[in-house]
Design an enzyme around this catalytic site. Sequence first.
Site, PDB file in Angstrom:
ATOM      1  N   HIS A  18       0.839  -1.205   0.000  1.00  0.00           N
ATOM      2  CA  HIS A  18       0.000   0.000   0.000  1.00  0.00           C
ATOM      3  C   HIS A  18       0.873   1.255   0.000  1.00  0.00           C
ATOM      4  CE1 HIS A  18      -3.104  -2.552   2.408  1.00  0.00           C
ATOM      5  NE2 HIS A  18      -3.552  -2.451   1.168  1.00  0.00           N
ATOM      6  N   LYS A  42     -15.753  -8.160   5.949  1.00  0.00           N
ATOM      7  CA  LYS A  42     -14.439  -8.825   5.891  1.00  0.00           C
ATOM      8  C   LYS A  42     -13.940  -9.234   7.273  1.00  0.00           C
ATOM      9  CE  LYS A  42     -11.885  -7.538   1.728  1.00  0.00           C
ATOM     10  NZ  LYS A  42     -10.644  -6.904   1.288  1.00  0.00           N
ATOM     11  N   ARG A  94      -1.775  -6.328  -8.287  1.00  0.00           N
ATOM     12  CA  ARG A  94      -0.693  -7.216  -7.874  1.00  0.00           C
ATOM     13  C   ARG A  94      -0.333  -8.239  -8.949  1.00  0.00           C
ATOM     14  NH1 ARG A  94      -3.208  -7.874  -2.031  1.00  0.00           N
ATOM     15  NH2 ARG A  94      -4.977  -7.458  -3.363  1.00  0.00           N
ATOM     16  N   SER A 132      -2.742  -7.875   3.063  1.00  0.00           N
ATOM     17  CA  SER A 132      -3.089  -7.740   4.485  1.00  0.00           C
ATOM     18  C   SER A 132      -3.432  -9.106   5.061  1.00  0.00           C
ATOM     19  CB  SER A 132      -4.277  -6.787   4.646  1.00  0.00           C
ATOM     20  OG  SER A 132      -3.925  -5.496   4.234  1.00  0.00           O
TER      21      SER A 132
HETATM   22  P1  ADP Z   1      -9.458  -4.239  -0.524  1.00  0.00           P
HETATM   23  O1  ADP Z   1     -10.408  -4.000   0.568  1.00  0.00           O
HETATM   24  O2  ADP Z   1      -9.840  -3.673  -1.863  1.00  0.00           O
HETATM   25  O3  ADP Z   1      -8.939  -5.667  -0.600  1.00  0.00           O
HETATM   26  P2  ADP Z   1      -6.858  -3.524   0.369  1.00  0.00           P
HETATM   27  O4  ADP Z   1      -6.731  -2.734   1.613  1.00  0.00           O
HETATM   28  O5  ADP Z   1      -6.419  -4.939   0.429  1.00  0.00           O
HETATM   29  O6  ADP Z   1      -8.285  -3.339  -0.128  1.00  0.00           O
HETATM   30  O7  ADP Z   1      -6.060  -2.830  -0.814  1.00  0.00           O
HETATM   31  C1  ADP Z   1      -6.328  -1.520  -1.252  1.00  0.00           C
HETATM   32  C2  ADP Z   1      -5.701  -1.313  -2.599  1.00  0.00           C
HETATM   33  O8  ADP Z   1      -4.318  -1.626  -2.561  1.00  0.00           O
HETATM   34  C3  ADP Z   1      -6.272  -2.195  -3.710  1.00  0.00           C
HETATM   35  O9  ADP Z   1      -6.271  -1.438  -4.912  1.00  0.00           O
HETATM   36  C4  ADP Z   1      -5.282  -3.317  -3.804  1.00  0.00           C
HETATM   37  O10 ADP Z   1      -5.271  -3.921  -5.071  1.00  0.00           O
HETATM   38  C5  ADP Z   1      -4.001  -2.573  -3.548  1.00  0.00           C
HETATM   39  N1  ADP Z   1      -2.956  -3.448  -3.035  1.00  0.00           N
HETATM   40  C6  ADP Z   1      -3.040  -4.332  -2.033  1.00  0.00           C
HETATM   41  N2  ADP Z   1      -1.868  -4.963  -1.824  1.00  0.00           N
HETATM   42  C7  ADP Z   1      -1.003  -4.460  -2.747  1.00  0.00           C
HETATM   43  C8  ADP Z   1       0.395  -4.719  -3.061  1.00  0.00           C
HETATM   44  N3  ADP Z   1       1.108  -5.634  -2.415  1.00  0.00           N
HETATM   45  N4  ADP Z   1       0.957  -4.006  -4.059  1.00  0.00           N
HETATM   46  C9  ADP Z   1       0.222  -3.083  -4.744  1.00  0.00           C
HETATM   47  N5  ADP Z   1      -1.084  -2.807  -4.501  1.00  0.00           N
HETATM   48  C10 ADP Z   1      -1.686  -3.487  -3.509  1.00  0.00           C
END
Ligand code: ADP
Length: 164
Positions: A18, A42, A94, A132
């Site tokens: 992130h 979630k 990703r 996460s």
């Molecule tokens: P969500 O609730 O959409 O799963 P996340 O908090 O997991 O949200 O992720 C928010 C954003 O960050 C999304 O666009 C997700 O694709 C992106 N994201 C999550 N992990 C990574 C990573 N390792 N590298 C790049 N982008 C990421």
Amino acid sequence: MTRVGLYPGTFDPIHNGHLDILARAAKLVDKLVIGVAINNEKGPMFSLDERIQMTRREIEPLTRITEIEVIPYESLTIHFAREVGASTLLRGLRAVTDYDYEFQLMAMNQQLDRSIETVFLMADPHHMAVSSNLVKVIARMGGDVTPFVTAAVAADLMKKVRPV
Ligand code: ADP
């Protein structure tokens, strides 16, 4: 005209993937809004308040590059984007596994509001595998999460899984 970008997510917890997307997105817009989805479906490990506090703390160094606000939201992401005056919706990609879902989301959001453009930033190969969910699994099983999150987030995770 101020270009506002919305980066929405659950941030349970915020990790290095992130932070990498945020650092790169900060160079593309005049103001970044980080939308922290309430997302009780979630079953988040961290409460909304905790996720907001952690996110605010972690993005502090980036506030020197651009204006950043961290705001909770419960509505449709595209409605929230409109509410905060965002012209772009920023998403991190990703791997191909993210692609189908993200493409669908982008296509539906486009039909809901054509004035808001979804912009995808490819994950840095170094952070490609970080999520996460996996970070939480590793923490619960007593593994080392420090390659994936900041030291402060690692400490927050430890407090959750091994409360004293
Ligand atoms: P969500 O609730 O959409 O799963 P996340 O908090 O997991 O949200 O992720 C928010 C954003 O960050 C999304 O666009 C997700 O694709 C992106 N994201 C999550 N992990 C990574 C990573 N390792 N590298 C790049 N982008 C990421």
